[in-house]
Write an enzyme that holds these catalytic residues in place. Structure first.
Site, short mmCIF file in Angstrom:
data_model
loop_
_atom_site.label_atom_id
_atom_site.label_comp_id
_atom_site.label_asym_id
_atom_site.label_seq_id
_atom_site.Cartn_x
_atom_site.Cartn_y
_atom_site.Cartn_z
N CYS A 288 7.41 4.17 5.93
CA CYS A 288 6.56 3.91 4.77
C CYS A 288 7.35 3.48 3.55
O CYS A 288 6.81 2.86 2.64
CB CYS A 288 5.73 5.16 4.44
SG CYS A 288 6.69 6.58 3.90
N CYS B 80 -1.24 8.17 7.22
CA CYS B 80 -2.56 7.80 6.71
C CYS B 80 -3.46 7.36 7.88
O CYS B 80 -3.00 6.74 8.84
CB CYS B 80 -2.45 6.67 5.69
SG CYS B 80 -1.69 7.19 4.13
N CYS C 250 -3.58 3.70 9.38
CA CYS C 250 -2.33 3.17 9.94
C CYS C 250 -1.72 4.09 11.00
O CYS C 250 -0.53 3.96 11.32
CB CYS C 250 -1.32 2.92 8.82
SG CYS C 250 -1.89 1.74 7.58
N CYS D 224 0.83 -1.20 0.00
CA CYS D 224 0.00 0.00 0.00
C CYS D 224 0.87 1.25 0.00
O CYS D 224 0.63 2.19 -0.77
CB CYS D 224 -0.93 -0.01 1.21
SG CYS D 224 -2.13 1.33 1.22
N CYS D 225 1.89 1.27 0.85
CA CYS D 225 2.79 2.42 0.90
C CYS D 225 3.54 2.59 -0.42
O CYS D 225 3.78 3.72 -0.86
CB CYS D 225 3.78 2.26 2.05
SG CYS D 225 3.08 2.53 3.69
#
Length: 242
Positions: A231, A205, A208, A124-125
């Site tokens: 990240c 985010c 998280c 995702c990062c």
């Protein structure tokens, strides 16, 4: 510095020599040297508009308000962060904000339901932060960021200048502590990120990021209960990106 001259240098040696040269200088001087002397038109500030971001943004605005400010608009940020971004840009008179967003095709292929953060936080990062930033940094020979040694054990040894793949990365606040940051906020009457008062000393985010308890590292609320601590935008090289 011309692109040709910069390309002829050994990036690691140059980073070490600059780091030695800048030791003991105040952050204002480091930024002036980086922005106005070494890399005019070739350097960008990367900002999360997080808990301490106003300090570095204010410092950069004193040197050159047209310095590009790269902001990773991941699609998963707190609404408070987006509002804080707009507030600071207006208050500080910064004129070159660049919102970097994930590639829609990458999202469609890998995160159509928006839950990749839960299944694979690193992926995702990568899609929402690492790859957009690398695309955004392509025109630049150097970048500036606000990491500080006190923030976490994993950041305890960051230098003032480091090699970042083929670029230089300046960490002008590396040796600042919480007291210096607080004093700067007060002296310049800078607005605070609204989530700081709710126990968020480090803000990423929304899915998280959690509040931090007394005695924890300021980044303890990021990816809590996992081994993940960064990240990925401060890891190099970005060899998978074209």
């Amino acid at each position: 510095m011309s692109a040709l001259a910069f390309a002829s240098l050994d990036i690691d040696d140059y980073a070490r020599s600059l780091d030695a040269r800048l030791q003991g200088k105040p952050a204002e001087d480091i930024l002036r040297i980086a922005i106005a002397e070494l890399f005019p038109g070739q350097i960008a500030l990367v900002s999360s508009f997080g808990a301490e971001a106003a300090v570095l943004l204010h410092l950069v605005a004193q040197v050159d308000r047209s310095t590009p400010v790269l902001f990773l608009e991941t699609g998963k940020l707190f609404d408070e962060t987006l509002a804080y971004r707009d507030l600071l840009i207006d208050k500080l008179g910064l004129t070159n904000l660049r919102n970097l967003r994930p590639d829609p095709r990458a999202l469609a292929a890998n995160d159509e339901g928006g839950t990749l953060w839960f299944r694979d936080a690193d992926a995702c990062c990568r899609i929402r932060k690492v790859e957009p930033l690398e695309r955004g940094l392509k025109p630049f020979a150097a970048s500036i960021n606000g990491r500080k040694r006190f923030q976490a054990a994993t950041r305890s040894a960051i230098p003032l200048v480091e090699a970042d793949g083929a670029r230089l990365k300046f960490n002008p606040l590396a040796d600042w502590g919480p007291a210096e940051i607080e004093a700067y906020f007060i002296h310049h009457d800078l607005p605070r990120h609204p989530l700081v008062a709710q126990g968020y000393p480090s803000i990423g985010c929304a899915p998280c990021t959690q509040p931090v308890q007394a005695g924890e590292d300021t980044r303890a609320g990021r990816w809590r209960d996992s081994e993940k601590t960064e990240c990925g935008i401060h890891n190099r090289p970005y060899s998978s990106l074209k």
